[in-house]
Write an enzyme that holds these catalytic residues in place. Sequence first.
Site, PDB file in Angstrom:
ATOM      1  N   GLU A   1       0.865  -1.199   0.000  1.00 19.15           N
ATOM      2  CA  GLU A   1       0.000   0.000   0.000  1.00 19.15           C
ATOM      3  C   GLU A   1       0.899   1.246   0.000  1.00 19.15           C
ATOM      4  O   GLU A   1       1.943   1.252   0.663  1.00 19.15           O
ATOM      5  CB  GLU A   1      -0.823  -0.036   1.308  1.00 19.15           C
ATOM      6  CG  GLU A   1      -1.660   1.199   1.570  1.00 19.15           C
ATOM      7  CD  GLU A   1      -2.264   1.204   2.997  1.00 19.15           C
ATOM      8  OE1 GLU A   1      -1.613   0.720   3.950  1.00 19.15           O
ATOM      9  OE2 GLU A   1      -3.389   1.725   3.139  1.00 19.15           O
TER      10      GLU A   1
ATOM     11  N   LYS B   1      -9.396   1.928  -1.924  1.00 18.63           N
ATOM     12  CA  LYS B   1      -9.632   1.388  -0.566  1.00 18.63           C
ATOM     13  C   LYS B   1     -11.002   1.795  -0.011  1.00 18.63           C
ATOM     14  O   LYS B   1     -11.337   2.987   0.014  1.00 18.63           O
ATOM     15  CB  LYS B   1      -8.516   1.876   0.362  1.00 18.63           C
ATOM     16  CG  LYS B   1      -8.511   1.289   1.763  1.00 18.63           C
ATOM     17  CD  LYS B   1      -7.251   1.739   2.495  1.00 18.63           C
ATOM     18  CE  LYS B   1      -7.114   1.174   3.878  1.00 18.63           C
ATOM     19  NZ  LYS B   1      -5.826   1.611   4.498  1.00 18.63           N
TER      20      LYS B   1
ATOM     21  N   CYS C   1      -4.837  -2.983   2.830  1.00 18.39           N
ATOM     22  CA  CYS C   1      -4.552  -2.945   4.266  1.00 18.39           C
ATOM     23  C   CYS C   1      -5.748  -3.259   5.163  1.00 18.39           C
ATOM     24  O   CYS C   1      -6.115  -4.405   5.326  1.00 18.39           O
ATOM     25  CB  CYS C   1      -3.915  -1.608   4.637  1.00 18.39           C
ATOM     26  SG  CYS C   1      -3.132  -1.702   6.259  1.00 18.39           S
TER      27      CYS C   1
HETATM   28  N1  CDV Z   1      -2.991   1.346   6.630  1.00 21.19           N
HETATM   29  C1  CDV Z   1      -3.920   0.729   7.379  1.00 21.19           C
HETATM   30  O1  CDV Z   1      -5.052   0.521   6.949  1.00 21.19           O
HETATM   31  N2  CDV Z   1      -3.563   0.374   8.628  1.00 21.19           N
HETATM   32  C2  CDV Z   1      -4.450  -0.215   9.591  1.00 21.19           C
HETATM   33  C3  CDV Z   1      -4.004   0.151  10.986  1.00 21.19           C
HETATM   34  C4  CDV Z   1      -4.305   1.566  11.283  1.00 21.19           C
HETATM   35  C5  CDV Z   1      -4.628  -0.679  12.042  1.00 21.19           C
HETATM   36  C6  CDV Z   1      -4.525  -1.732   9.484  1.00 21.19           C
HETATM   37  O2  CDV Z   1      -5.643  -2.268   9.534  1.00 21.19           O
HETATM   38  O3  CDV Z   1      -3.500  -2.396   9.416  1.00 21.19           O
END
Ligand code: CDV
Length: 331
Positions: A47, A132, A182
């Site tokens: 990401e 996202k 993510c």
């Molecule tokens: N970049 C992200 O989405 N990070 C989140 C953190 C903030 C918990 C994740 O779910 O890994």
Amino acid sequence: MARIITVAAAQLGPIQQAEPRAVAVERMLRLMERAHRRGAELVVFPELALTTFFPRHYHDDIGEADRWFETAMPSNETAPLFDAARRYGIGFHLGYAEIAEEPDATGKLRRRRFNTAVLVSPEGEIVLKYRKVHLPGHAEYLPERKVQHLEKRYFEVGNLGFPVVRAPVGGLPGVNMGMMICNDRRWPEAWRVLGLQKVELVMLGYNTPSTNQEAGGFEAHHLRVFHSHLSIQAGCYQNACFAVATAKAGTEDGHELFGHSIIVNPQGEIVAQATSWDDELITADCDLAMCTLGRTTIFAFEKHRRPEAYRRITEQVGAVDPPEWRPQAAE
Ligand code: CDV
């Protein structure tokens, strides 16, 4: 019959705030060359792979953050990645911050910002784009937080759904591929929407801090990696697919990201795992025929799913209190 592709997770070590895109791209080119030498046909980068994880930095004027965003893909700075894809004959997945001049829901043309990923073919064409959906964090500066997480400030919620495309990979004429970014990996709904499109390979990049920054309660350090792997392994098992999950790792702008990139099979097993917190390539041969077992037996959706019992999932956002049971004698 076996349908084998060789995939790579190209984990990146930290990218500091002051580092220009050209440095990150140079590192990525080295990983692509290594991937080619190892016979990989598809490389997955993390990401926001071109810059530091900038949502930890607050800008009062959101426009000041525009320097972290791409207005074109490819651009002069990212074109070498597309050239490398053509040179080596491999596809790649890239996460980046995107600015698009696009109409919004009201039809008004405006500057919109998304946390985006693209899949690029070995011919250098964009095959699939994803923005996202699950944006963690907050939109305003929170003084009580040691580290800010301003994804809700800098990005709009993705407006492309969770698309899956069937496209050639290596020697295979068609592989069903989808993406997450993510935080999406923690949401079973995202996996199932991909599963309902017969996804065979999920590509996902992440930037996850080694400690819980929310300060909302105690979370033991070791559980951070556990929860990430648990979500990905469960997603793969329950939707009978492979995943290539690639991290940004190490200490970036003074803040640690945990790495632990993995490749997971449809049984939910980790078949390759990064061990460093630096630039590192892990590869695996994935036999996509393995997806058949789950999707024709325990997770044969067409036989066993009961959408009429799942209405709350699409009709309700937050959780509600259940009715309270009282013993009959008390009435
Ligand atoms: N970049 C992200 O989405 N990070 C989140 C953190 C903030 C918990 C994740 O779910 O890994």
